[in-house]
Every structure is written in structure tokens, then in C-alpha cells.
Write a protein that holds these residues in place. Structure first.
Motif, PDB file in Angstrom:
ATOM      1  N   GLU A  64      28.851   7.810  46.294  1.00 58.53           N
ATOM      2  CA  GLU A  64      29.492   9.056  46.726  1.00 58.53           C
ATOM      3  C   GLU A  64      29.398  10.115  45.636  1.00 58.53           C
ATOM      4  O   GLU A  64      29.097  11.278  45.910  1.00 58.53           O
ATOM      5  CB  GLU A  64      30.949   8.785  47.081  1.00 58.53           C
ATOM      6  N   ARG A  65      29.612   9.713  44.389  1.00 58.23           N
ATOM      7  CA  ARG A  65      29.583  10.671  43.283  1.00 58.23           C
ATOM      8  C   ARG A  65      28.193  11.267  43.093  1.00 58.23           C
ATOM      9  O   ARG A  65      28.052  12.473  42.853  1.00 58.23           O
ATOM     10  CB  ARG A  65      30.020   9.976  41.990  1.00 58.23           C
ATOM     11  N   LEU A  66      27.158  10.438  43.228  1.00 58.36           N
ATOM     12  CA  LEU A  66      25.789  10.892  42.998  1.00 58.36           C
ATOM     13  C   LEU A  66      25.078  11.294  44.293  1.00 58.36           C
ATOM     14  O   LEU A  66      23.901  11.649  44.254  1.00 58.36           O
ATOM     15  CB  LEU A  66      24.993   9.790  42.297  1.00 58.36           C
ATOM     16  N   ASP A  67      25.789  11.222  45.417  1.00 60.07           N
ATOM     17  CA  ASP A  67      25.219  11.578  46.714  1.00 60.07           C
ATOM     18  C   ASP A  67      23.962  10.756  47.011  1.00 60.07           C
ATOM     19  O   ASP A  67      22.897  11.290  47.323  1.00 60.07           O
ATOM     20  CB  ASP A  67      24.904  13.076  46.783  1.00 60.07           C
ATOM     21  N   VAL A  68      24.108   9.445  46.891  1.00 58.20           N
ATOM     22  CA  VAL A  68      23.018   8.519  47.191  1.00 58.20           C
ATOM     23  C   VAL A  68      23.309   7.847  48.526  1.00 58.20           C
ATOM     24  O   VAL A  68      24.270   7.081  48.642  1.00 58.20           O
ATOM     25  CB  VAL A  68      22.876   7.456  46.085  1.00 58.20           C
ATOM     26  N   PRO A  69      22.529   8.112  49.557  1.00 58.33           N
ATOM     27  CA  PRO A  69      22.747   7.443  50.843  1.00 58.33           C
ATOM     28  C   PRO A  69      22.395   5.964  50.748  1.00 58.33           C
ATOM     29  O   PRO A  69      21.352   5.597  50.201  1.00 58.33           O
ATOM     30  CB  PRO A  69      21.791   8.181  51.789  1.00 58.33           C
ATOM     31  N   VAL A  70      23.267   5.106  51.263  1.00 59.15           N
ATOM     32  CA  VAL A  70      23.055   3.661  51.186  1.00 59.15           C
ATOM     33  C   VAL A  70      23.134   3.073  52.592  1.00 59.15           C
ATOM     34  O   VAL A  70      24.135   3.241  53.288  1.00 59.15           O
ATOM     35  CB  VAL A  70      24.107   2.985  50.281  1.00 59.15           C
ATOM     36  N   HIS A  71      22.072   2.393  52.992  1.00 58.37           N
ATOM     37  CA  HIS A  71      22.054   1.720  54.293  1.00 58.37           C
ATOM     38  C   HIS A  71      22.483   0.261  54.197  1.00 58.37           C
ATOM     39  O   HIS A  71      23.137  -0.254  55.097  1.00 58.37           O
ATOM     40  CB  HIS A  71      20.647   1.774  54.900  1.00 58.37           C
ATOM     41  N   ARG A  72      22.093  -0.396  53.102  1.00 54.59           N
ATOM     42  CA  ARG A  72      22.378  -1.824  52.979  1.00 54.59           C
ATOM     43  C   ARG A  72      22.750  -2.158  51.535  1.00 54.59           C
ATOM     44  O   ARG A  72      22.188  -1.599  50.592  1.00 54.59           O
ATOM     45  CB  ARG A  72      21.166  -2.642  53.399  1.00 54.59           C
ATOM     46  N   ILE A  73      23.706  -3.071  51.413  1.00 50.02           N
ATOM     47  CA  ILE A  73      24.078  -3.638  50.118  1.00 50.02           C
ATOM     48  C   ILE A  73      23.885  -5.141  50.223  1.00 50.02           C
ATOM     49  O   ILE A  73      24.338  -5.758  51.193  1.00 50.02           O
ATOM     50  CB  ILE A  73      25.531  -3.285  49.758  1.00 50.02           C
ATOM     51  N   SER A  74      23.206  -5.740  49.240  1.00 47.98           N
ATOM     52  CA  SER A  74      22.963  -7.185  49.278  1.00 47.98           C
ATOM     53  C   SER A  74      23.522  -7.861  48.029  1.00 47.98           C
ATOM     54  O   SER A  74      23.682  -7.240  46.982  1.00 47.98           O
ATOM     55  CB  SER A  74      21.467  -7.480  49.431  1.00 47.98           C
ATOM     56  N   GLN A  75      23.803  -9.142  48.185  1.00 45.95           N
ATOM     57  CA  GLN A  75      24.414  -9.957  47.140  1.00 45.95           C
ATOM     58  C   GLN A  75      23.505 -11.135  46.864  1.00 45.95           C
ATOM     59  O   GLN A  75      22.820 -11.615  47.760  1.00 45.95           O
ATOM     60  CB  GLN A  75      25.811 -10.407  47.611  1.00 45.95           C
ATOM     61  N   GLY A  76      23.451 -11.607  45.621  1.00 39.01           N
ATOM     62  CA  GLY A  76      22.504 -12.654  45.288  1.00 39.01           C
ATOM     63  C   GLY A  76      23.085 -14.001  44.927  1.00 39.01           C
ATOM     64  O   GLY A  76      22.380 -15.007  44.996  1.00 39.01           O
ATOM     65  N   SER A  77      24.359 -14.064  44.531  1.00 41.37           N
ATOM     66  CA  SER A  77      24.918 -15.336  44.079  1.00 41.37           C
ATOM     67  C   SER A  77      25.140 -16.310  45.230  1.00 41.37           C
ATOM     68  O   SER A  77      25.005 -17.522  45.059  1.00 41.37           O
ATOM     69  CB  SER A  77      26.245 -15.098  43.353  1.00 41.37           C
ATOM     70  N   GLY A  78      25.482 -15.786  46.396  1.00 39.89           N
ATOM     71  CA  GLY A  78      25.643 -16.652  47.554  1.00 39.89           C
ATOM     72  C   GLY A  78      27.026 -16.615  48.158  1.00 39.89           C
ATOM     73  O   GLY A  78      28.018 -16.334  47.478  1.00 39.89           O
ATOM     74  N   VAL A  79      27.068 -16.912  49.453  1.00 45.36           N
ATOM     75  CA  VAL A  79      28.331 -16.979  50.183  1.00 45.36           C
ATOM     76  C   VAL A  79      29.291 -17.938  49.501  1.00 45.36           C
ATOM     77  O   VAL A  79      30.491 -17.677  49.378  1.00 45.36           O
ATOM     78  CB  VAL A  79      28.080 -17.425  51.645  1.00 45.36           C
ATOM     79  N   TRP A  80      28.770 -19.072  49.039  1.00 41.64           N
ATOM     80  CA  TRP A  80      29.621 -20.120  48.477  1.00 41.64           C
ATOM     81  C   TRP A  80      30.272 -19.713  47.160  1.00 41.64           C
ATOM     82  O   TRP A  80      31.146 -20.423  46.652  1.00 41.64           O
ATOM     83  CB  TRP A  80      28.826 -21.403  48.332  1.00 41.64           C
ATOM     84  N   MET A  81      29.867 -18.589  46.558  1.00 38.79           N
ATOM     85  CA  MET A  81      30.479 -18.115  45.321  1.00 38.79           C
ATOM     86  C   MET A  81      31.592 -17.097  45.586  1.00 38.79           C
ATOM     87  O   MET A  81      32.100 -16.474  44.653  1.00 38.79           O
ATOM     88  CB  MET A  81      29.415 -17.491  44.418  1.00 38.79           C
ATOM     89  N   LEU A  82      31.954 -16.919  46.852  1.00 34.28           N
ATOM     90  CA  LEU A  82      33.001 -15.960  47.224  1.00 34.28           C
ATOM     91  C   LEU A  82      34.099 -16.668  48.012  1.00 34.28           C
ATOM     92  O   LEU A  82      33.815 -17.563  48.817  1.00 34.28           O
ATOM     93  CB  LEU A  82      32.415 -14.826  48.080  1.00 34.28           C
ATOM     94  N   THR A  83      35.337 -16.246  47.821  1.00 36.07           N
ATOM     95  CA  THR A  83      36.439 -16.761  48.636  1.00 36.07           C
ATOM     96  C   THR A  83      36.427 -16.074  49.993  1.00 36.07           C
ATOM     97  O   THR A  83      35.790 -15.015  50.173  1.00 36.07           O
ATOM     98  CB  THR A  83      37.790 -16.510  47.954  1.00 36.07           C
TER      99      THR A  83
END
Length: 322
Positions: A64-83
Motif C-alpha cells: 500500500e505504501r509503495l503502490d504495488v499491486p499484488v495478485h498473489r502471496i505465496s508461502q514456502g515453509s508449508g501448511v504444517w509450519m502454521l497453526t
């Protein structure tokens, strides 16, 4: 200043090189991809390695601060590393910002006990070793989708086919999309077409493919492509910012991924890597701003998908009941 929107996109340096007799060869219309996203856009953006709710919040604020449009955000560690609570928080924040959230399924081979992944050959790499690893990936997929996630990152062809069959059978939400990791990304047209038929909705190709090789892929498949325009060091560390306009022209529909070279690996992530995760998340957004500014200067920033777009459109599949 950006070029006039009435002018065709210009190529880097051409205003000086042309008069000096050093102009690049003319672009061939036959090289251009005939494909687009179903919304008519030819490119979307992705911020990778967003490893938890705090990193996601950092990316959204910086975008938002830099006015960068974002369509997708991805994560690499894995579902199992999140509650469960962390996944729900990420899914809610992404939905409120009309951003697609993609979480990695696991376990995967490079973290497994198999010794081959520690050899020079790397064995099977990230692929899921044995039935239990496939079952773990499926468990991650079921858990993530039950908590509101609608995009899953996979690093194994068997897992891809299994999750696609589950989706086709109604065992996973029909709107779930499946993204193929760069670490098993296909490097030729035949392999790319196979990934599409196995259920891939976007395919992360290695960042060292040539422009001609992207054109070759587009002659056989219109499945969305993901590509780092700056790749992490473990994927080569390539920086291809000046090629972005041509990557889009050749590779559309293309997710332009803003990676980061000369940065430490953060997988698997946790509180011990918090400062690194947040600092690199901010810098990935800044790299995105640099790429967008470059496209604008060259008059090549048009034909981006509307924000909130996520579906790939009709794709070719193997029969799921086979």
C-alpha cells in the motif's frame, strides 16, 4: 517520465542505441504468446516467501505504501509450519485485500530422512517420498482448504495429480487452484503440457529459461506461468528486470514474481528468523516497485489483470477418473 500510452512499448536503451547503429533485431510477432488470463490480462504479480501472518501484514502495508499491486502471496515453509489460528488469520487478511493466498503442501523430500537428497545429485529433490509423504501433503491440503485457503503449492507430480483428482471428485473445494513449485518446474514444452494435464493451474518455470524457450512452451500450452524476475540464490540468483516486458510478451499469461537474491533462506520459518523474514518481505515489495517503474518507463505496463483476479480459465486435463 513514462512514454505516451499512444506509443508502442520501447526496448531498453533503444533511443541511444538506434542512432549509434546498435539497434536490436526487430521483434517477431510470431514470438508473442497468443494466450491471456480469462479476465483479458496478460500478467499478474506475486510476492513469494511470505511466511506467516506478521509477514503477510508487512507485505500488505508495504504494498500500500509503495503502490504495488499484488495478485498473489505465496508461502514456502508449508501448511504444517502454521497453526490453525495463523492460517485463518492469513486467509482473512488476504481475502480482505483481494489477494490470493497460496500455502505450500508438505512434507517434502529435502526435509525427509532419505540420504539421497544430501548427495550431489539431490536424489528426488522436493518430491514426496513414499505413501506417507503423499498422505501428509493431502492432509495439509484438506486442512488448509477447510480454513479458507484456496491455492495450494505442490512440489510433486503425484501429489499434483492426487489433489486434482480430489478436486474433481468434490473432495476439495472446486475453486481450489494448484500451483507447481519452481523446484520441480518443467524446462521443456512437453513437460509443461504434462503438468497442465495433471491439474496445474499455474506452473513456476525455472528462471534461467531463455526467451525462445518460453515461446516454445506457449506453442503447446496456455496454462498460466510463474517466473521469478529476481530469483533466490538457491534457484540461481538471476536478475532479469530489464527483460520483464519481453518475458510478459513471450510468456503470457504470466505471474511476475518478485524474489530476492543475496538473501538467506528462511525455510522452514519460525520466530528465530523473524527479523529476516520481515526485512526480506519488505524488500521483495520494493523490488516489485522497481520492476513496475521500469515497465512504466518503457510504456509496457498495460494489460495487467484487475486486482482480485485469481482463476486460470479453462485448461486441458487428463481424465480425472482414469
Amino acid at each position: 517520465m513514462p512514454d505516451s500510452p499512444d506509443l508502442p512499448p520501447r526496448r531498453p536503451g533503444e533511443r541511444i542505441l538506434g542512432p549509434l547503429g546498435l539497434a536490436a533485431p526487430a521483434l517477431s510477432p510470431e514470438d508473442a504468446s497468443p494466450h491471456a488470463f480469462p479476465d483479458g490480462g496478460r500478467w499478474r504479480t506475486e510476492i513469494p516467501s511470505v511466511e506467516g501472518p506478521e509477514a503477510l501484514d508487512t507485505v500488505l502495508r508495504e504494498a500500500e505504501r509503495l503502490d504495488v499491486p499484488v495478485h498473489r502471496i505465496s508461502q514456502g515453509s508449508g501448511v504444517w509450519m502454521l497453526t490453525d489460528a495463523e492460517i485463518e488469520e492469513m486467509a482473512k487478511a488476504a481475502a480482505e485485500s483481494s489477494v490470493e493466498l497460496c500455502l505450500f503442501t508438505g512434507p517434502r523430500g529435502t526435509w525427509d530422512i532419505g540420504a539421497a537428497t544430501r548427495t550431489d545429485s539431490r536424489g528426488g529433490g522436493l518430491r514426496a517420498r513414499g505413501h506417507d509423504a503423499v498422505a501428509g501433503c493431502v492432509e495439509d491440503a484438506v486442512r488448509a482448504t477447510s480454513l479458507g485457503v484456496r491455492c495450494l503449492l505442490v512440489a510433486d507430480e503425484g501429489v499434483l495429480w492426487t489433489l486434482h483428482r480430489a478436486r474433481a471428485a468434490g473432495l476439495l473445494p472446486a475453486e481450489t487452484t494448484l500451483k507447481v513449485s519452481a523446484l520441480i518446474g518443467p524446462v521443456n514444452p512437453a513437460a509443461y503440457a504434462v503438468h497442465e494435464r495433471l491439474g496445474a493451474d499455474s506452473v513456476n518455470v525455472p528462471s534461467d529459461l531463455t526467451l525462445d524457450q518460453l515461446t516454445e512452451i506457449r506453442r503447446v500450452s496456455g496454462a498460466p506461468m510463474d517466473m521469478y524476475v529476481e530469483a533466490p540464490d538457491d534457484l540461481g540468483g538471476y536478475v532479469r528486470m530489464y527483460e520483464v516486458a519481453e518475458l510478459i510478451r513471450r510468456g503470457a499469461p504470466l505471474y511476475v514474481k518478485f524474489g530476492l537474491s543475496k538473501a538467506p533462506s528462511v525455510y522452514p520459518s519460525g520466530a528465530h528468523l523473524r527479523e529476516t523474514v520481515l526485512a526480506t518481505a519488505r524488500e521483495r515489495v520494493r523490488r516489485g516497485r522497481l520492476v513496475l517503474d521500469l515497465l512504466a518507463r518503457h510504456g509496457a505496463d498495460g494489460a495487467m489483470s484487475p486486482l482480485g483476479s485469481r482463476l486460470p480459465g479453462p485448461l486441458r486435463r487428463f481424465p480425472a477418473d482414469a
